[in-house]
Write a protein that holds these residues in place. Structure first.
Motif, mmCIF file in Angstrom:
data_model
loop_
_atom_site.group_PDB
_atom_site.id
_atom_site.type_symbol
_atom_site.label_atom_id
_atom_site.label_comp_id
_atom_site.label_asym_id
_atom_site.label_seq_id
_atom_site.Cartn_x
_atom_site.Cartn_y
_atom_site.Cartn_z
ATOM 1 N N SER A 17 0.828 -1.206 0.000
ATOM 2 C CA SER A 17 0.000 0.000 0.000
ATOM 3 C C SER A 17 0.864 1.259 0.000
ATOM 4 O O SER A 17 2.070 1.217 0.239
ATOM 5 N N THR A 18 0.204 2.403 -0.223
ATOM 6 C CA THR A 18 0.883 3.694 -0.230
ATOM 7 C C THR A 18 0.368 4.553 0.919
ATOM 8 O O THR A 18 -0.845 4.742 1.058
ATOM 9 N N PHE A 19 1.289 5.061 1.725
ATOM 10 C CA PHE A 19 0.944 5.894 2.870
ATOM 11 C C PHE A 19 1.626 7.248 2.699
ATOM 12 O O PHE A 19 2.856 7.346 2.773
ATOM 13 N N ASN A 20 0.828 8.272 2.477
ATOM 14 C CA ASN A 20 1.376 9.603 2.211
ATOM 15 C C ASN A 20 1.331 10.520 3.426
ATOM 16 O O ASN A 20 1.449 11.736 3.292
ATOM 17 N N GLY A 21 1.170 9.949 4.596
ATOM 18 C CA GLY A 21 1.190 10.732 5.831
ATOM 19 C C GLY A 21 1.927 9.984 6.916
ATOM 20 O O GLY A 21 2.467 8.891 6.687
ATOM 21 N N ALA A 22 1.960 10.545 8.110
ATOM 22 C CA ALA A 22 2.617 9.898 9.244
ATOM 23 C C ALA A 22 1.838 8.651 9.651
ATOM 24 O O ALA A 22 0.613 8.661 9.705
ATOM 25 N N VAL A 23 2.553 7.560 9.940
ATOM 26 C CA VAL A 23 1.939 6.303 10.372
ATOM 27 C C VAL A 23 2.481 5.963 11.757
ATOM 28 O O VAL A 23 3.695 5.882 11.957
ATOM 29 N N THR A 24 1.581 5.774 12.720
ATOM 30 C CA THR A 24 1.978 5.399 14.067
ATOM 31 C C THR A 24 1.201 4.166 14.499
ATOM 32 O O THR A 24 0.119 3.873 13.992
ATOM 33 N N THR A 25 1.754 3.451 15.463
ATOM 34 C CA THR A 25 1.145 2.222 15.949
ATOM 35 C C THR A 25 1.562 1.994 17.390
ATOM 36 O O THR A 25 2.594 2.501 17.839
ATOM 37 N N SER A 26 0.748 1.219 18.111
ATOM 38 C CA SER A 26 1.116 0.825 19.467
ATOM 39 C C SER A 26 1.937 -0.459 19.472
ATOM 40 O O SER A 26 2.384 -0.905 20.533
ATOM 41 N N ASN A 27 2.122 -1.059 18.292
ATOM 42 C CA ASN A 27 2.943 -2.256 18.151
ATOM 43 C C ASN A 27 4.407 -1.917 18.423
ATOM 44 O O ASN A 27 4.989 -1.038 17.784
ATOM 45 N N THR A 28 5.012 -2.605 19.369
ATOM 46 C CA THR A 28 6.396 -2.322 19.758
ATOM 47 C C THR A 28 7.406 -3.255 19.091
ATOM 48 O O THR A 28 8.588 -3.198 19.397
ATOM 49 N N LYS A 29 6.929 -4.114 18.184
ATOM 50 C CA LYS A 29 7.816 -5.062 17.527
ATOM 51 C C LYS A 29 8.297 -4.483 16.188
ATOM 52 O O LYS A 29 7.521 -4.331 15.248
ATOM 53 N N SER A 30 9.574 -4.158 16.142
ATOM 54 C CA SER A 30 10.154 -3.602 14.916
ATOM 55 C C SER A 30 9.994 -4.617 13.776
ATOM 56 O O SER A 30 10.137 -5.833 14.002
ATOM 57 N N PRO A 31 9.669 -4.166 12.556
ATOM 58 C CA PRO A 31 9.608 -2.793 12.038
ATOM 59 C C PRO A 31 8.268 -2.106 12.269
ATOM 60 O O PRO A 31 7.903 -1.192 11.520
ATOM 61 N N TYR A 32 7.518 -2.552 13.263
ATOM 62 C CA TYR A 32 6.284 -1.905 13.699
ATOM 63 C C TYR A 32 5.116 -2.101 12.734
ATOM 64 O O TYR A 32 4.094 -1.414 12.851
ATOM 65 N N TYR A 33 5.254 -3.018 11.800
ATOM 66 C CA TYR A 33 4.144 -3.437 10.950
ATOM 67 C C TYR A 33 4.498 -4.827 10.443
ATOM 68 O O TYR A 33 5.612 -5.334 10.651
#
Length: 588
Positions: free
Chosen positions: A236-252
């Motif tokens: 997918s394409t994300f053209n803004g800031a992406v944040t998550t509560s997932n603490t496992k790198s790479p966070y997705y």
């Protein structure tokens, strides 16, 4: 004789030399005294100027300290917004009085609050006071604050807009990245009644009873995104800031066999942020239709049972709500109510809410509509089970639910009713069906479902604003006759959308041609408890085209719902002429 004369001449010359030396010493001494005096004066002036400059800069820091003090009090007590100093001209259009616990920062009796020095027993030279304008808080969620700092004789003031941070800070917010268990018929919940986040498992994957939902290769997210869970992504394409509560790198988590996602050049890959808590229900929004609460200065409209709203683009809306009797109430549970003129006349009368044509009324200015289930008894809007208002027909059969208000019908006559929990098109459900072009600012909340039955547009994209809050799902209405679509392709929606307990999704996303239903164009913000499906990788359903309404950084739809825990941020800031003199009296 000659020798005497020579001696006398030498003596005279020696006397002249001695006199010149004395004069020279006096002159140089005077010059030195003048230089020393000048240097001392210059040094003293420089010290004064330096202190004045330091105090000038420190006064602005003290004003900032006032802002932070007020934000801290709001974070600890969200009701603190009701307090102000009534004697302040800045607060003249606001409501409320001084807090029961004295706060010197409100400036009553000329008081100032002291900025802590950081050293026990030592008072700093910095002070602040602030004034509150809460007149727009209920409508927009914004508090205007004028904070004044003072150090020595230097005073400076600034005005800020303090805004509660919430779901609409993101174009896309999700609590759990799984399909709503009520829609998937799977036992995805844990012992707490909700799923566990994927990142709580060593595999960073949900329990096998949960249906994970991914961002597809054609999905484009044009704005900030946050998930409390682990994002599952396939190119997918994300053209803004992406944040998550997932603490496992790479966070997705990238879906196997998929290409890498495309991240914003400005913000890059996801970063870790805190978890935002969802409210349990949206029922507190119903209190905004009560007339007996001091905290509700401008009650909104309460509609009962299935309600159909169509915006007509000219600042008006047509409302069909046959079960509605009292559109503003008092008490909890309600014991009485009124038929508020601004909400439309109830019943089967000309231009009435229960008439065949419905009531065409002005869009309620900067306020809220709440649609509730039909109470069966003990309520001013109660209607006995099995009793139907004029012009309302319940179409329930053993295999499906539905209703008809004159010629307005859900389901459509040829529609195959999809399964859902609770069922679609309930005859007594607090559902709202909405479409059209809005000219105004309004929030619509439903105790059950929100159906977006057509395009939702703004007549003026710079001023108009809509909030949609469903206690259960918010549906993009997509009726089918078997697998044949009954509406045209593509859908465009301008709104801030929130599903408190469930999901935002497309009805019948898994039916229809593999060529798809076109693009789902969202301009606003989406927040939901569970990820809602809008299309399938096979091509059925819609492709996402989500775009953030940047106005939500500074304001919100009227009385929009906030997270259970939140912080307060500054949306705008400007220095203004000083509001007070050092003695605390008004400066002008």
């Amino acid at each position: 004789m000659t020798k005497r004369i020579e001696w006398s001449i030498r003596a005279i010359r020696r006397g002249r030399d001695d006199g010149m030396a004395l004069i020279t010493v006096v002159i140089f001494g005077t010059v030195l005294v003048m230089l020393v005096a000048t240097a001392a004066a210059f040094s003293s002036s420089g010290a004064i100027n330096s202190r004045t400059q330091d105090d000038w800069n420190a006064a602005m820091s003290a004003a900032y300290a006032g802002v932070e003090d007020y934000k801290s009090r709001l974070a600890n007590d969200t009701t603190y917004v009701q307090y102000r100093n009534p004697a302040s001209s800045f607060s003249s259009t606001s409501t409320g009085g001084l807090p029961p616990t004295t706060n010197p920062a409100f400036g009553a009796d000329g008081s100032w609050a002291n900025v802590p020095s950081g050293s026990p027993g030592v008072q700093s030279r910095s002070f602040f006071r602030y004034e509150v304008d809460n007149s727009q808080y209920s409508a927009t969620g914004v508090i205007k604050l004028r904070s004044t700092g003072m150090v020595g004789k230097e005073v400076r003031s600034l005005v800020v807009n303090v805004r509660q941070q919430g779901f609409i800070d993101f174009l896309y917010f999700t609590d759990f990245e799984v399909q709503d268990p009520t829609q998937s018929d799977l036992d995805c919940n844990s012992s707490t009644g909700k799923p566990n986040y994927a990142w709580t498992y060593s595999t960073n994957t949900h329990d096998s009873d949960c249906t994970e939902i991914q961002f597809g290769p054609n999905d484009v997210i044009n704005g900030p995104l946050h998930s409390n869970d682990t994002l599952l992504i396939c190119g997918s394409t994300f053209n803004g800031a992406v944040t998550t509560s997932n603490t496992k790198s790479p966070y997705y988590k990238k879906v196997s066999g998929c290409s890498n996602p495309t991240w914003s050049a400005t913000y890059g890959p996801p970063t870790v942020d805190s978890t935002w808590g969802m409210p349990q229900t949206n029922l507190q929004m119903k209190s905004e239709t009560r007339t007996d609460l001091d905290s509700v200065k401008r009650p909104g409209c309460l509609y009962t049972g299935p309600t159909v709203i169509t915006f007509t683009g000219d600042g008006k809306m047509n409302v069909k709500s046959p079960f509605s009797i009292k559109t503003q109430v008092k008490g909890d549970p309600p014991s009485d109510g009124i038929a508020a003129p601004m909400c439309g006349t109830p019943g089967n009368v000309a231009n009435g809410l229960g008439s065949k044509t419905g009531a065409t009324i002005d869009v309620i200015p900067q306020n809220l509509i709440y649609v509730q289930d039909v109470p069966s008894s003990g309520d001013p809007n109660a209607t006995a089970v099995g009793t139907w208002p004029a012009n309302f027909t319940c179409l329930n059969t053993s295999s499906k639910t539905g209703f008809q208000i004159d010629t307005t019908r859900f389901p459509m006559s040829t529609e195959t009713v999809p399964s859902a929990t609770p069922s679609h098109y309930g005859c007594r459900a607090g559902d709202v069906y909405v479409q059209g072009t809005l000219h105004g600012q309004l929030t619509i909340a439903a105790q059950n479902y929100v159906y977006i039955t057509g395009d939702l547009l703004y007549q003026d994209k710079t001023k108009d604003m809509l909030g949609l809050v469903g206690n259960n799902a918010v549906w993009v209405w997509n009726p089918m006759n078997g697998g044949t679509p009954l509406l045209a392709k593509d859908r465009t929606i301008y709104a801030a959308i929130l599903s408190v307990g469930h999901t935002f999704m497309v009805q019948n996303y898994d039916l229809g041609p593999t060529s798809g239903r076109g693009s789902l164009n969202i301009y606003g913000a989406i927040a939901q408890e569970f990820r809602g499906t809008v299309g399938k990788s096979s091509g059925q359903g819609y492709t996402k085209n989500y775009n953030y309404d940047s106005r939500f950084k500074y304001t919100a739809p009227p009385k929009f719902l906030s997270p259970v825990s939140t912080t307060y941020g500054i949306s705008t800031l400007v220095e203004v002429p000083k509001a007070f003199k050092p003695d605390g009296s008004p400066a002008g």
